[in-house]
Scaffold this motif. Structure first.
Motif, PDB file in Angstrom:
ATOM      1  N   ASN A   9      49.413 -13.035 112.142  1.00 17.19           N
ATOM      2  CA  ASN A   9      48.785 -12.900 110.822  1.00 17.19           C
ATOM      3  C   ASN A   9      49.464 -13.860 109.855  1.00 17.19           C
ATOM      4  OD1 ASN A   9      47.333 -12.005 108.585  1.00 17.19           O
ATOM      5  ND2 ASN A   9      48.776 -10.336 108.181  1.00 17.19           N
ATOM      6  N   ILE A  10      48.781 -14.953 109.544  1.00 20.23           N
ATOM      7  CA  ILE A  10      49.347 -15.974 108.665  1.00 20.23           C
ATOM      8  C   ILE A  10      48.863 -15.746 107.240  1.00 20.23           C
ATOM      9  CG2 ILE A  10      49.420 -18.446 108.156  1.00 20.23           C
ATOM     10  CD1 ILE A  10      49.082 -18.893 111.212  1.00 20.23           C
ATOM     11  N   LYS A  11      49.804 -15.695 106.297  1.00 21.38           N
ATOM     12  CA  LYS A  11      49.472 -15.449 104.897  1.00 21.38           C
ATOM     13  C   LYS A  11      49.263 -16.773 104.150  1.00 21.38           C
ATOM     14  CE  LYS A  11      52.312 -11.252 104.870  1.00 21.38           C
ATOM     15  NZ  LYS A  11      53.521 -10.591 104.295  1.00 21.38           N
ATOM     16  N   PRO A  12      48.328 -16.792 103.202  1.00 21.93           N
ATOM     17  CA  PRO A  12      48.088 -18.016 102.411  1.00 21.93           C
ATOM     18  C   PRO A  12      49.348 -18.545 101.733  1.00 21.93           C
ATOM     19  CG  PRO A  12      46.336 -16.435 102.040  1.00 21.93           C
ATOM     20  CD  PRO A  12      47.372 -15.727 102.861  1.00 21.93           C
ATOM     21  N   SER A  13      50.241 -17.657 101.341  1.00 24.23           N
ATOM     22  CA  SER A  13      51.467 -18.071 100.650  1.00 24.23           C
ATOM     23  C   SER A  13      52.413 -18.869 101.547  1.00 24.23           C
ATOM     24  CB  SER A  13      52.207 -16.847 100.111  1.00 24.23           C
ATOM     25  OG  SER A  13      52.525 -15.944 101.159  1.00 24.23           O
ATOM     26  N   GLN A  14      52.146 -18.851 102.858  1.00 25.94           N
ATOM     27  CA  GLN A  14      52.996 -19.589 103.793  1.00 25.94           C
ATOM     28  C   GLN A  14      52.599 -21.063 103.907  1.00 25.94           C
ATOM     29  OE1 GLN A  14      52.572 -16.227 107.021  1.00 25.94           O
ATOM     30  NE2 GLN A  14      54.268 -17.564 107.642  1.00 25.94           N
ATOM     31  N   ILE A  15      51.423 -21.398 103.378  1.00 23.77           N
ATOM     32  CA  ILE A  15      50.883 -22.748 103.555  1.00 23.77           C
ATOM     33  C   ILE A  15      50.840 -23.490 102.225  1.00 23.77           C
ATOM     34  CG2 ILE A  15      48.984 -24.114 104.490  1.00 23.77           C
ATOM     35  CD1 ILE A  15      50.206 -22.204 106.538  1.00 23.77           C
ATOM     36  N   GLU A  16      51.482 -24.657 102.199  1.00 25.13           N
ATOM     37  CA  GLU A  16      51.426 -25.521 101.022  1.00 25.13           C
ATOM     38  C   GLU A  16      50.783 -26.853 101.419  1.00 25.13           C
ATOM     39  OE1 GLU A  16      54.246 -27.680  97.638  1.00 25.13           O
ATOM     40  OE2 GLU A  16      55.159 -26.686  99.375  1.00 25.13           O
ATOM     41  N   PHE A  17      49.688 -27.198 100.763  1.00 22.46           N
ATOM     42  CA  PHE A  17      49.007 -28.465 101.036  1.00 22.46           C
ATOM     43  C   PHE A  17      49.555 -29.544 100.104  1.00 22.46           C
ATOM     44  CE2 PHE A  17      46.100 -25.285 102.671  1.00 22.46           C
ATOM     45  CZ  PHE A  17      45.686 -25.855 103.878  1.00 22.46           C
ATOM     46  N   ILE A  18      49.899 -30.685 100.687  1.00 24.88           N
ATOM     47  CA  ILE A  18      50.473 -31.799  99.937  1.00 24.88           C
ATOM     48  C   ILE A  18      49.517 -32.989 100.009  1.00 24.88           C
ATOM     49  CG2 ILE A  18      52.437 -33.344  99.672  1.00 24.88           C
ATOM     50  CD1 ILE A  18      53.163 -30.447  99.219  1.00 24.88           C
ATOM     51  N   ALA A  19      49.076 -33.484  98.859  1.00 25.26           N
ATOM     52  CA  ALA A  19      48.149 -34.621  98.824  1.00 25.26           C
ATOM     53  C   ALA A  19      48.869 -35.890  99.256  1.00 25.26           C
ATOM     54  CB  ALA A  19      47.582 -34.785  97.420  1.00 25.26           C
ATOM     55  N   LYS A  20      48.367 -36.509 100.313  1.00 25.98           N
ATOM     56  CA  LYS A  20      48.920 -37.767 100.826  1.00 25.98           C
ATOM     57  C   LYS A  20      47.768 -38.755 100.998  1.00 25.98           C
ATOM     58  CE  LYS A  20      53.293 -36.567 101.293  1.00 25.98           C
ATOM     59  NZ  LYS A  20      54.425 -37.291 100.659  1.00 25.98           N
ATOM     60  N   ASP A  21      47.646 -39.314 102.209  1.00 22.86           N
ATOM     61  CA  ASP A  21      46.518 -40.174 102.548  1.00 22.86           C
ATOM     62  C   ASP A  21      46.144 -39.888 103.998  1.00 22.86           C
ATOM     63  OD1 ASP A  21      48.408 -41.547 104.130  1.00 22.86           O
ATOM     64  OD2 ASP A  21      48.861 -42.930 102.502  1.00 22.86           O
ATOM     65  N   PHE A  22      45.344 -40.776 104.610  1.00 28.57           N
ATOM     66  CA  PHE A  22      44.855 -40.498 105.954  1.00 28.57           C
ATOM     67  C   PHE A  22      45.887 -40.746 107.060  1.00 28.57           C
ATOM     68  CE2 PHE A  22      40.264 -40.418 104.719  1.00 28.57           C
ATOM     69  CZ  PHE A  22      39.945 -39.276 105.438  1.00 28.57           C
ATOM     70  N   TYR A  23      47.066 -41.265 106.732  1.00 25.56           N
ATOM     71  CA  TYR A  23      48.062 -41.544 107.764  1.00 25.56           C
ATOM     72  C   TYR A  23      48.879 -40.278 108.054  1.00 25.56           C
ATOM     73  CZ  TYR A  23      46.617 -46.295 106.795  1.00 25.56           C
ATOM     74  OH  TYR A  23      45.863 -47.424 106.637  1.00 25.56           O
ATOM     75  N   LEU A  24      48.201 -39.318 108.639  1.00 26.98           N
ATOM     76  CA  LEU A  24      48.780 -37.984 108.797  1.00 26.98           C
ATOM     77  C   LEU A  24      49.957 -37.953 109.760  1.00 26.98           C
ATOM     78  CD1 LEU A  24      45.476 -35.888 108.910  1.00 26.98           C
ATOM     79  CD2 LEU A  24      46.968 -36.342 106.941  1.00 26.98           C
ATOM     80  N   ILE A  25      49.874 -38.701 110.857  1.00 24.48           N
ATOM     81  CA  ILE A  25      50.975 -38.699 111.826  1.00 24.48           C
ATOM     82  C   ILE A  25      52.229 -39.298 111.198  1.00 24.48           C
ATOM     83  CG2 ILE A  25      51.735 -39.486 114.090  1.00 24.48           C
ATOM     84  CD1 ILE A  25      49.512 -37.344 114.095  1.00 24.48           C
ATOM     85  N   LYS A  26      52.060 -40.319 110.407  1.00 22.56           N
ATOM     86  CA  LYS A  26      53.188 -40.925 109.684  1.00 22.56           C
ATOM     87  C   LYS A  26      53.873 -39.883 108.806  1.00 22.56           C
ATOM     88  CE  LYS A  26      54.028 -44.314 105.958  1.00 22.56           C
ATOM     89  NZ  LYS A  26      54.133 -43.367 104.829  1.00 22.56           N
ATOM     90  N   HIS A  27      53.071 -39.107 108.082  1.00 25.04           N
ATOM     91  CA  HIS A  27      53.639 -38.097 107.193  1.00 25.04           C
ATOM     92  C   HIS A  27      54.303 -36.971 107.982  1.00 25.04           C
ATOM     93  CE1 HIS A  27      51.906 -40.271 103.957  1.00 25.04           C
ATOM     94  NE2 HIS A  27      50.660 -40.010 104.305  1.00 25.04           N
ATOM     95  N   MET A  28      53.738 -36.641 109.140  1.00 28.22           N
ATOM     96  CA  MET A  28      54.365 -35.616 109.984  1.00 28.22           C
ATOM     97  C   MET A  28      55.694 -36.117 110.539  1.00 28.22           C
ATOM     98  SD  MET A  28      50.979 -34.067 111.888  1.00 28.22           S
ATOM     99  CE  MET A  28      51.880 -32.968 112.996  1.00 28.22           C
ATOM    100  N   LYS A  29      55.756 -37.391 110.883  1.00 28.54           N
ATOM    101  CA  LYS A  29      57.022 -37.965 111.356  1.00 28.54           C
ATOM    102  C   LYS A  29      58.066 -37.971 110.239  1.00 28.54           C
ATOM    103  CE  LYS A  29      57.024 -41.714 113.779  1.00 28.54           C
ATOM    104  NZ  LYS A  29      56.733 -43.127 114.129  1.00 28.54           N
ATOM    105  N   GLU A  30      57.579 -38.083 109.003  1.00 33.55           N
ATOM    106  CA  GLU A  30      58.498 -38.139 107.857  1.00 33.55           C
ATOM    107  C   GLU A  30      58.867 -36.756 107.327  1.00 33.55           C
ATOM    108  OE1 GLU A  30      56.410 -40.633 105.134  1.00 33.55           O
ATOM    109  OE2 GLU A  30      56.976 -42.502 106.154  1.00 33.55           O
ATOM    110  N   GLY A  31      58.311 -35.696 107.931  1.00 35.23           N
ATOM    111  CA  GLY A  31      58.738 -34.363 107.523  1.00 35.23           C
ATOM    112  C   GLY A  31      57.660 -33.316 107.346  1.00 35.23           C
ATOM    113  N   ALA A  32      56.403 -33.723 107.149  1.00 38.15           N
ATOM    114  CA  ALA A  32      55.334 -32.733 107.012  1.00 38.15           C
ATOM    115  C   ALA A  32      55.203 -31.935 108.306  1.00 38.15           C
ATOM    116  CB  ALA A  32      54.017 -33.420 106.665  1.00 38.15           C
TER     117      ALA A  32
END
Length: 291
Positions: A129-152
């Motif tokens: 059971n995942i609560k909405p308060s556990q998820i924070e969306f951060i506006a970036k761009d389409f280079y999602l893997i890059k952002h995940m490598k950098e910490g997302a």
């Protein structure tokens, strides 16, 4: 005749590139064509409404999110799996009640709501059971893997043929929260749009354009290697193992039999209605298609 793509030029737009490069557009009477490639996020659908362009590509969700009576979808020419891609360790953190950050190219209440629903549905299938308060969306761009490598922790609004392949190349341990694993109507696709006003006055031109794109898709299916060469020559990109694999994966996502049918995309509307993203009626939605 102008067509605006939804963001940066990439293999998802290969049929348009091939249609121009191989002369399929000219053969169908379209000799003056401009492909609008934005330098930043660009709302081609708005320009379509205002009559500044004749065609646009965009995801089906924008047909619903930005609904306008002028929108006319000519069908889904590209479809892949996608949704949310998440580090396995980050999902384990969610299971423990911890918070995570999700990178996304378009952060607003509606799109974030869809991403949250996908994560919750995937969690529910795993007994979490995942609560909405556990998820924070951060506006970036389409280079999602890059952002995940950098910490997302995750990327929202990913397409498997692009970010999924990239994650493989990076040997990332990830979870693909897509229509199959999370249980939702797949909207990771691109439609070809025109406006009703333009269509009513130029049916033959619109049909000729669609036929050229369909011919290009058939060409890609039968001549993939030449299509790759055309892509690299057109975009001036260098061939790399990653982009080669993205191109190979993308060529399997095109459909030359695409047509303007509301029935195919109604499940997407029902999904968005179900989770409260929109209250658009089926009757209005159906008017955005020829059939």
């Amino acid at each position: 005749m102008k067509l605006a793509i939804e963001w940066f030029l990439n293999p998802d737009h290969l049929p348009i590139i091939v249609a121009e490069a191989k002369g399929f557009l000219k053969k169908n009477g379209i000799s003056d064509f401009e492909l609008i490639v934005p330098t930043d996020h660009y709302d081609g659908l708005q320009d379509l409404i205002e009559g500044n362009i004749e065609f646009a590509t965009n995801e089906p969700l924008h047909l619903i999110e930005q609904y306008h009576t002028e929108f006319l979808s000519l069908g889904t020419y590209f479809e892949t799996k996608g949704g949310v891609i998440m580090k396995t360790t980050s999902f384990e953190a969610l299971k423990k009640g911890e918070k995570i950050q999700v990178a996304t190219p378009v952060s607003n209440e509606k799109t974030n709501g869809i991403g949250l629903e996908i994560i919750k549905r995937y969690g529910a299938k795993q007994g979490v059971n995942i609560k909405p308060s556990q998820i924070e969306f951060i506006a970036k761009d389409f280079y999602l893997i890059k952002h995940m490598k950098e910490g997302a922790d995750a990327g929202w609004l990913y397409f498997y043929n692009f970010e999924g392949i990239e994650a493989k190349h990076e040997n990332m341990d990830v979870i693909h929260m897509d229509s199959d694993s999370a249980g939702f109507a797949n909207f990771c696709a691109l439609d070809l749009f025109t406006s009703k006003s333009y269509y009513q006055k130029n049916k033959e031109k619109v049909n000729a354009f669609v036929e050229a794109i369909q011919e290009a898709i058939e060409f890609i299916e039968t001549n993939p290697e030449e299509a790759y060469t055309i892509y690299y020559a057109y975009t001036k990109e260098e061939s790399t193992p990653l982009m080669d694999d993205i191109l190979k994966a993308t060529t399997k996502c095109f459909s030359k039999d695409f047509e303007s049918l509301s029935e195919k995309e109604l499940p997407i509307l029902k999904f968005f209605n179900e989770i409260g993203i929109t209250d658009l009626s089926e009757d209005k939605f159906k008017k955005a298609f020829l059939n």
